[in-house]
Design a protein around this motif. Structure first.
Motif, PDB file in Angstrom:
ATOM      1  N   VAL A   9       0.848  -1.199   0.000  1.00 61.11           N
ATOM      2  CA  VAL A   9       0.000   0.000   0.000  1.00 61.11           C
ATOM      3  C   VAL A   9       0.888   1.254   0.000  1.00 61.11           C
ATOM      4  CG1 VAL A   9      -1.727   1.296   1.332  1.00 61.11           C
ATOM      5  CG2 VAL A   9      -1.971  -1.180   1.033  1.00 61.11           C
ATOM      6  N   PHE A  10       2.065   1.133   0.614  1.00 65.15           N
ATOM      7  CA  PHE A  10       3.054   2.219   0.580  1.00 65.15           C
ATOM      8  C   PHE A  10       4.067   2.051  -0.566  1.00 65.15           C
ATOM      9  CE2 PHE A  10       2.719   2.943   5.492  1.00 65.15           C
ATOM     10  CZ  PHE A  10       1.478   3.542   5.307  1.00 65.15           C
ATOM     11  N   LYS A  11       3.798   1.124  -1.480  1.00 63.85           N
ATOM     12  CA  LYS A  11       4.703   0.822  -2.608  1.00 63.85           C
ATOM     13  C   LYS A  11       6.055   0.322  -2.107  1.00 63.85           C
ATOM     14  CE  LYS A  11       2.792   4.358  -5.726  1.00 63.85           C
ATOM     15  NZ  LYS A  11       3.095   5.419  -6.680  1.00 63.85           N
ATOM     16  N   GLN A  12       6.074  -0.319  -0.937  1.00 66.25           N
ATOM     17  CA  GLN A  12       7.351  -0.717  -0.332  1.00 66.25           C
ATOM     18  C   GLN A  12       7.576  -2.217  -0.308  1.00 66.25           C
ATOM     19  OE1 GLN A  12       7.150   1.241   3.452  1.00 66.25           O
ATOM     20  NE2 GLN A  12       7.863   3.216   2.639  1.00 66.25           N
ATOM     21  N   ASP A  13       6.844  -2.938  -1.159  1.00 64.33           N
ATOM     22  CA  ASP A  13       7.082  -4.381  -1.198  1.00 64.33           C
ATOM     23  C   ASP A  13       8.001  -4.698  -2.372  1.00 64.33           C
ATOM     24  OD1 ASP A  13       6.740  -7.197  -1.964  1.00 64.33           O
ATOM     25  OD2 ASP A  13       5.354  -7.232  -0.260  1.00 64.33           O
ATOM     26  N   PRO A  14       9.244  -5.093  -2.111  1.00 65.46           N
ATOM     27  CA  PRO A  14      10.214  -5.282  -3.209  1.00 65.46           C
ATOM     28  C   PRO A  14       9.782  -6.352  -4.212  1.00 65.46           C
ATOM     29  CG  PRO A  14      11.186  -5.930  -1.083  1.00 65.46           C
ATOM     30  CD  PRO A  14       9.829  -5.372  -0.782  1.00 65.46           C
ATOM     31  N   SER A  15       9.144  -7.419  -3.731  1.00 66.67           N
ATOM     32  CA  SER A  15       8.757  -8.480  -4.662  1.00 66.67           C
ATOM     33  C   SER A  15       7.610  -8.035  -5.572  1.00 66.67           C
ATOM     34  CB  SER A  15       8.348  -9.745  -3.895  1.00 66.67           C
ATOM     35  OG  SER A  15       9.424 -10.183  -3.092  1.00 66.67           O
ATOM     36  N   VAL A  16       6.680  -7.262  -5.021  1.00 60.69           N
ATOM     37  CA  VAL A  16       5.590  -6.712  -5.848  1.00 60.69           C
ATOM     38  C   VAL A  16       6.172  -5.718  -6.845  1.00 60.69           C
ATOM     39  CG1 VAL A  16       3.496  -5.297  -5.844  1.00 60.69           C
ATOM     40  CG2 VAL A  16       3.799  -7.074  -4.100  1.00 60.69           C
ATOM     41  N   ASN A  17       7.060  -4.846  -6.369  1.00 62.18           N
ATOM     42  CA  ASN A  17       7.656  -3.849  -7.274  1.00 62.18           C
ATOM     43  C   ASN A  17       8.411  -4.521  -8.411  1.00 62.18           C
ATOM     44  OD1 ASN A  17       6.596  -1.804  -5.730  1.00 62.18           O
ATOM     45  ND2 ASN A  17       8.483  -1.454  -4.561  1.00 62.18           N
ATOM     46  N   ARG A  22       8.731  -5.749 -13.991  1.00 61.15           N
ATOM     47  CA  ARG A  22       9.095  -6.822 -14.923  1.00 61.15           C
ATOM     48  C   ARG A  22       8.023  -7.007 -16.004  1.00 61.15           C
ATOM     49  NH1 ARG A  22      10.164 -13.136 -13.215  1.00 61.15           N
ATOM     50  NH2 ARG A  22      10.580 -13.896 -15.315  1.00 61.15           N
ATOM     51  N   VAL A  23       6.761  -7.082 -15.578  1.00 57.62           N
ATOM     52  CA  VAL A  23       5.693  -7.351 -16.557  1.00 57.62           C
ATOM     53  C   VAL A  23       5.429  -6.110 -17.411  1.00 57.62           C
ATOM     54  CG1 VAL A  23       3.326  -8.150 -16.885  1.00 57.62           C
ATOM     55  CG2 VAL A  23       4.733  -9.148 -15.089  1.00 57.62           C
ATOM     56  N   ALA A  24       5.507  -4.932 -16.815  1.00 59.21           N
ATOM     57  CA  ALA A  24       5.356  -3.696 -17.608  1.00 59.21           C
ATOM     58  C   ALA A  24       6.423  -3.666 -18.709  1.00 59.21           C
ATOM     59  CB  ALA A  24       5.454  -2.470 -16.714  1.00 59.21           C
ATOM     60  N   ASP A  25       7.674  -3.916 -18.339  1.00 58.61           N
ATOM     61  CA  ASP A  25       8.773  -3.920 -19.322  1.00 58.61           C
ATOM     62  C   ASP A  25       8.548  -4.976 -20.397  1.00 58.61           C
ATOM     63  OD1 ASP A  25      10.014  -1.961 -17.956  1.00 58.61           O
ATOM     64  OD2 ASP A  25      11.583  -3.224 -17.051  1.00 58.61           O
ATOM     65  N   MET A  26       8.105  -6.139 -19.945  1.00 61.97           N
ATOM     66  CA  MET A  26       7.888  -7.250 -20.867  1.00 61.97           C
ATOM     67  C   MET A  26       6.961  -6.850 -22.013  1.00 61.97           C
ATOM     68  SD  MET A  26       6.328 -10.830 -19.524  1.00 61.97           S
ATOM     69  CE  MET A  26       7.599 -11.814 -18.904  1.00 61.97           C
ATOM     70  N   PHE A  27       5.930  -6.053 -21.701  1.00 64.07           N
ATOM     71  CA  PHE A  27       4.944  -5.652 -22.706  1.00 64.07           C
ATOM     72  C   PHE A  27       5.193  -4.243 -23.257  1.00 64.07           C
ATOM     73  CE2 PHE A  27       2.914  -9.280 -20.844  1.00 64.07           C
ATOM     74  CZ  PHE A  27       2.187  -9.830 -21.891  1.00 64.07           C
ATOM     75  N   ALA A 217       3.481 -12.223  -4.999  1.00 66.73           N
ATOM     76  CA  ALA A 217       4.195 -11.731  -6.177  1.00 66.73           C
ATOM     77  C   ALA A 217       5.391 -12.620  -6.501  1.00 66.73           C
ATOM     78  CB  ALA A 217       4.639 -10.286  -5.963  1.00 66.73           C
ATOM     79  N   ALA A 218       6.059 -13.128  -5.456  1.00 66.75           N
ATOM     80  CA  ALA A 218       7.212 -14.003  -5.681  1.00 66.75           C
ATOM     81  C   ALA A 218       6.782 -15.267  -6.423  1.00 66.75           C
ATOM     82  CB  ALA A 218       7.868 -14.362  -4.348  1.00 66.75           C
ATOM     83  N   ALA A 219       5.598 -15.770  -6.074  1.00 68.09           N
ATOM     84  CA  ALA A 219       5.085 -16.951  -6.775  1.00 68.09           C
ATOM     85  C   ALA A 219       4.795 -16.605  -8.242  1.00 68.09           C
ATOM     86  CB  ALA A 219       3.827 -17.467  -6.083  1.00 68.09           C
ATOM     87  N   CYS A 220       4.327 -15.401  -8.487  1.00 65.07           N
ATOM     88  CA  CYS A 220       4.076 -14.963  -9.883  1.00 65.07           C
ATOM     89  C   CYS A 220       5.399 -14.841 -10.639  1.00 65.07           C
ATOM     90  CB  CYS A 220       3.337 -13.625  -9.901  1.00 65.07           C
ATOM     91  SG  CYS A 220       1.693 -13.707  -9.173  1.00 65.07           S
ATOM     92  N   ASN A 221       6.422 -14.312  -9.972  1.00 62.88           N
ATOM     93  CA  ASN A 221       7.736 -14.222 -10.620  1.00 62.88           C
ATOM     94  C   ASN A 221       8.254 -15.618 -10.963  1.00 62.88           C
ATOM     95  OD1 ASN A 221       8.629 -11.486 -11.018  1.00 62.88           O
ATOM     96  ND2 ASN A 221       8.571 -11.250  -8.792  1.00 62.88           N
TER      97      ASN A 221
END
Ligand SMILES: *Cc1c(COP(=O)(O)O)cnc(C)c1O
Length: 319
Positions: A9-17, A22-27, A217-221
């Motif tokens: 919620v504070f944009k402070q989760d490294p795995s989510v970031n 990663r996915v934004a860049d991918m597309f 997010a780590a599982a998604c990675n």
């Protein structure tokens, strides 16, 4: 469980970031947002693209129309115009013909949603060549274009198109990590920076802002590292099942099998509910998709032995 986590919620989760960039860049998209479900990413996209009294244009088989509780109306206060496509796919001409003139009494045509692959259409897909004219129509008519790409990677392993090529064509894209890719939870919404900034606010309002979401997010990675290429196996297996079903006595017709979904119509001797029950008693889980319609889906938890068994059972039921 060893994922680095923080407060997303504070944009402070490294795995989510990491996952989002990663996915934004991918597309080739500017930014991305991790959400709990594909319904939420679709609903946030619709909400972010529209204002009340706008209209969404989509095929009549679309997930956003059929399976999201009328969320377009509930969350966004918009109208919907349904197109009769072919196996869930619409054309640029149909889009052009669906746009309302600017009268006081007609909803403002604003957003087109296409689904790739089309779940209820039988897992059919659009090629890039089929999407480009729809993109052009949207640009001409000042419409936004959203891709419900819940199963987009099942398409890309078939068409061998690049994620960048697809990313260029849409204002926003929703991708599910928890379908064929096998992650336990999560979907991503992709779009421009300012779009995702507004989408974040709607995600919070819908209760989708998560704290230590990095475990998910780590599982998604992991899924992106290991489970993308193997989707071809699922697609090929679905095609094998489709071929077998075509020659089964209880089958009336099989929709064209293009990815990992097989939808078939039963003849009048058995209903879908009865047939699904019969399969279940033999250890095969299938969905009734209508009174005479059944859906099978192949995925990473199915192995070669299970495939063999399924093929044998489908044939046995025919004799
Ligand atoms: C599964 C699916 C969704 C929604 O995803 P959930 O995570 O189940 O909410 C959206 N669109 C399509 C085409 C899907 O198959």
């Amino acid at each position: 469980m060893d994922a680095k986590v923080g407060d997303d919620v504070f944009k402070q989760d490294p795995s989510v970031n990491e996952l989002q960039s990663r996915v934004a860049d991918m597309f080739g998209m500017e930014d991305a947002l991790f959400c709990p479900s594909g319904t939420m990413t679709n609903q946030i996209a619709i909400k972010t693209h529209t204002n009340p009294m706008d209209e969404l244009i989509c095929d009549k088989l679309s997930h956003v129309y059929k399976y999201e509780n009328g969320g377009y109306a509930y969350n966004s206060g918009i109208a919907i115009k349904l197109i009769e496509g072919k196996y869930g796919k619409i054309t640029a001409d149909q889009v052009r013909a669906s746009v309302n003139p600017n009268y006081d009494w007609l909803a403002n045509s604003k957003l087109v949603v296409i689904e790739n692959s089309c779940n209820t259409g039988g897992g059919t897909y659009y090629t890039k060549e089929e999407i480009v004219p729809i993109r052009d129509a949207c640009t001409d008519l000042n419409l936004r274009l959203h891709l419900d790409g819940a199963r987009l990677f099942n398409v890309l392993v078939e068409t061998e198109e690049s994620t960048h090529e697809i990313g260029q064509l849409f204002d926003s894209i929703s991708i599910c990590m928890s379908k064929g890719l096998g992650a336990p939870v999560g979907s991503l919404l992709l779009g421009k920076k300012d779009f995702i900034a507004r989408a974040r606010k709607f995600r919070k309002a819908m209760g989708g802002g998560m704290r230590q979401a990095g475990f998910l997010a780590a599982a998604c990675n992991y899924a992106l590292d290991h489970q993308v290429d193997r989707l071809k196996i699922d697609n090929d297996r679905a095609k094998e099942l489709g071929k077998i079903l075509e020659s089964c006595s209880y089958v009336e017709s099989v929709l064209p099998v293009m990815t990992n979904i097989v939808i078939f119509n039963l003849n009048e001797n058995i209903t879908a509910a009865e047939f699904v029950k019969k399969l279940e008693s033999k250890g095969i889980i299938a969905s009734a998709f209508g009174p005479q319609k059944v859906r099978l889906v192949t995925h990473l938890n199915i192995d070669e032995q299970m495939m063999k068994q399924t093929k044998n059972i489908l044939k046995e039921l025919s004799s």
